[in-house]
Enzyme design. Structure first.
Site, short mmCIF file in Angstrom:
data_model
loop_
_atom_site.label_atom_id
_atom_site.label_comp_id
_atom_site.label_asym_id
_atom_site.label_seq_id
_atom_site.Cartn_x
_atom_site.Cartn_y
_atom_site.Cartn_z
N ASP A 45 -4.50 3.59 -5.47
CA ASP A 45 -5.78 3.15 -6.04
C ASP A 45 -4.84 2.17 -6.75
O ASP A 45 -6.04 0.76 -8.09
CB ASP A 45 -5.79 3.92 -7.20
CG ASP A 45 -5.06 4.72 -8.51
OD1 ASP A 45 -4.05 4.21 -7.87
OD2 ASP A 45 -5.37 5.28 -8.90
N SER A 46 -3.54 1.66 -6.96
CA SER A 46 -3.75 -0.14 -7.18
C SER A 46 -4.69 -1.17 -6.68
O SER A 46 -4.55 -2.43 -6.65
CB SER A 46 -2.17 -0.14 -6.83
OG SER A 46 -1.71 0.14 -5.97
N LYS A 114 -1.24 12.07 -2.95
CA LYS A 114 -0.75 11.54 -4.66
C LYS A 114 -2.01 11.78 -5.24
O LYS A 114 -3.27 11.57 -4.82
CB LYS A 114 -0.51 10.45 -4.42
CG LYS A 114 0.23 10.54 -5.93
CD LYS A 114 1.47 9.34 -5.66
CE LYS A 114 0.55 7.64 -6.14
NZ LYS A 114 -0.37 7.80 -7.06
N GLU A 116 -1.48 12.33 -9.68
CA GLU A 116 -1.78 11.86 -10.93
C GLU A 116 -1.89 12.97 -11.52
O GLU A 116 -3.39 14.11 -11.97
CB GLU A 116 -2.12 10.71 -12.15
CG GLU A 116 -1.92 9.85 -11.12
CD GLU A 116 -2.87 8.52 -11.32
OE1 GLU A 116 -2.97 8.48 -13.15
OE2 GLU A 116 -2.65 7.49 -10.70
N GLU A 183 7.57 6.98 -12.69
CA GLU A 183 6.73 5.70 -13.35
C GLU A 183 7.16 5.90 -14.44
O GLU A 183 6.21 6.75 -15.19
CB GLU A 183 5.00 5.69 -12.83
CG GLU A 183 4.60 4.06 -13.37
CD GLU A 183 3.92 3.93 -12.72
OE1 GLU A 183 3.09 4.23 -11.44
OE2 GLU A 183 3.46 2.55 -12.68
O1 KIV Z 1 -1.20 3.07 -6.71
C1 KIV Z 1 -0.44 3.08 -6.49
O2 KIV Z 1 -0.04 2.12 -6.79
C2 KIV Z 1 0.72 4.08 -7.92
C3 KIV Z 1 2.08 3.53 -7.19
C4 KIV Z 1 2.08 1.93 -7.72
C5 KIV Z 1 3.18 4.67 -7.77
O3 KIV Z 1 0.34 4.92 -7.67
#
Ligand code: KIV
Length: 267
Positions: A45-46, A114, A116, A183
């Protein structure tokens, strides 16, 4: 060529290999990342920051992540694809978490998801894995909680916070997570978590003792000269190189030297 499965990834790690994960959001970069030999691609989600230009990852929607997952899936054949569950797609209920994970897999074409958080997502992780969707956990600096954390600084710096993180890591493993992103935590704590777990840890800003590493592709390529955190190694300076290439193109268009005879067809 078939995509790397969780079993193959865990086997590689068991044989002592460090897992290579990188984020990616489109087909063109996915092809190049595959050629470079990455084990895992995270459609993170980056993308909200590096693709969409938001300040945080919070505005990203599940539909947007799915869109980018599909693009990445079309661009590469072998890397294991991890789709990121964005803020608001899994927090409201375990049912919502399961539905969102299934959408990412079904519509996005990823092999795992993934999410969080620690204790508060453990039950969701158990339900998602029970439904046949492999899960990667994410602890420490969890960007979707930026307003609660008060920024992007190093996490788990007190003894109590470190103990909580270790307990969360164990709980995520017991719930069925097959890997865990760590992280923005002190390197000794990441080493301790890595030694305690049987699943691989994948670090970003968590030191060298993790079972693998992940970086945001645009960061490692040096596409933003303003972004210079301590944890980041820039393997190129594409910000300068892209600006240079487009400047040369612009100059040649303006002076009339592009297109030249070698780029022009007469008949
Ligand atoms: O969204 C993302 O790119 C991430 C990574 C920085 C681990 O969660």
């Amino acid at each position: 060529m078939k995509r790397l499965s969780t079993t193959q990834l865990l086997k590689r790690r068991a044989q002592g290999e460090r897992l290579v994960m990188v984020t990616c959001y489109d087909a063109t970069f996915a092809r190049l990342v595959e050629r470079a030999g990455a084990d895992m691609i995270l459609i993170g989600d980056s993308l909200g920051v590096v693709i969409q230009g938001h300040e945080h990852t919070i505005p990203v929607t599940l539909d947007e992540v799915i869109y980018h997952c599909r693009a990445v899936a079309r661009g590469c054949a072998q890397p294991h694809l991890v789709g990121d569950l964005p803020f608001g797609s899994y927090q409201a209920s375990h049912e919502e978490a399961l539905r969102s994970a299934m959408r990412l897999m079904k519509e996005g074409g990823v092999q795992s998801v993934k999410l969080e958080g620690g204790e508060r997502v453990v039950e969701s992780v158990a339900r998602i894995t029970a439904a046949g969707v492999p899960v990667v956990g994410h602890l420490g600096l969890t960007p979707q909680s930026v307003h609660q954390l008060g920024g992007y600084g190093l996490q788990a710096r007190t003894e109590a916070a470190a103990a909580r993180l270790l307990a969360d890591a164990v709980a995520l493993q017991e719930a069925g997570a097959f890997a865990l992103v760590l992280e923005g935590i002190p390197a000794p704590l990441a080493a301790q978590v890595t030694a305690r777990l049987s699943i691989p840890t994948i670090g970003i800003g968590a030191g060298p003792e993790c079972g693998g590493q992940v970086l945001v592709l645009y960061d490692l390529l040096g596409l933003d000269e303003r972004f210079t955190p301590k944890f980041l190694k820039k393997y190129d300076d594409l910000s300068t190189r892209v600006t240079g290439a487009v400047s040369r193109y612009a100059a040649e268009v303006r002076e009339g030297s592009f297109p030249g005879p070698e780029h022009t067809r007469q008949g």
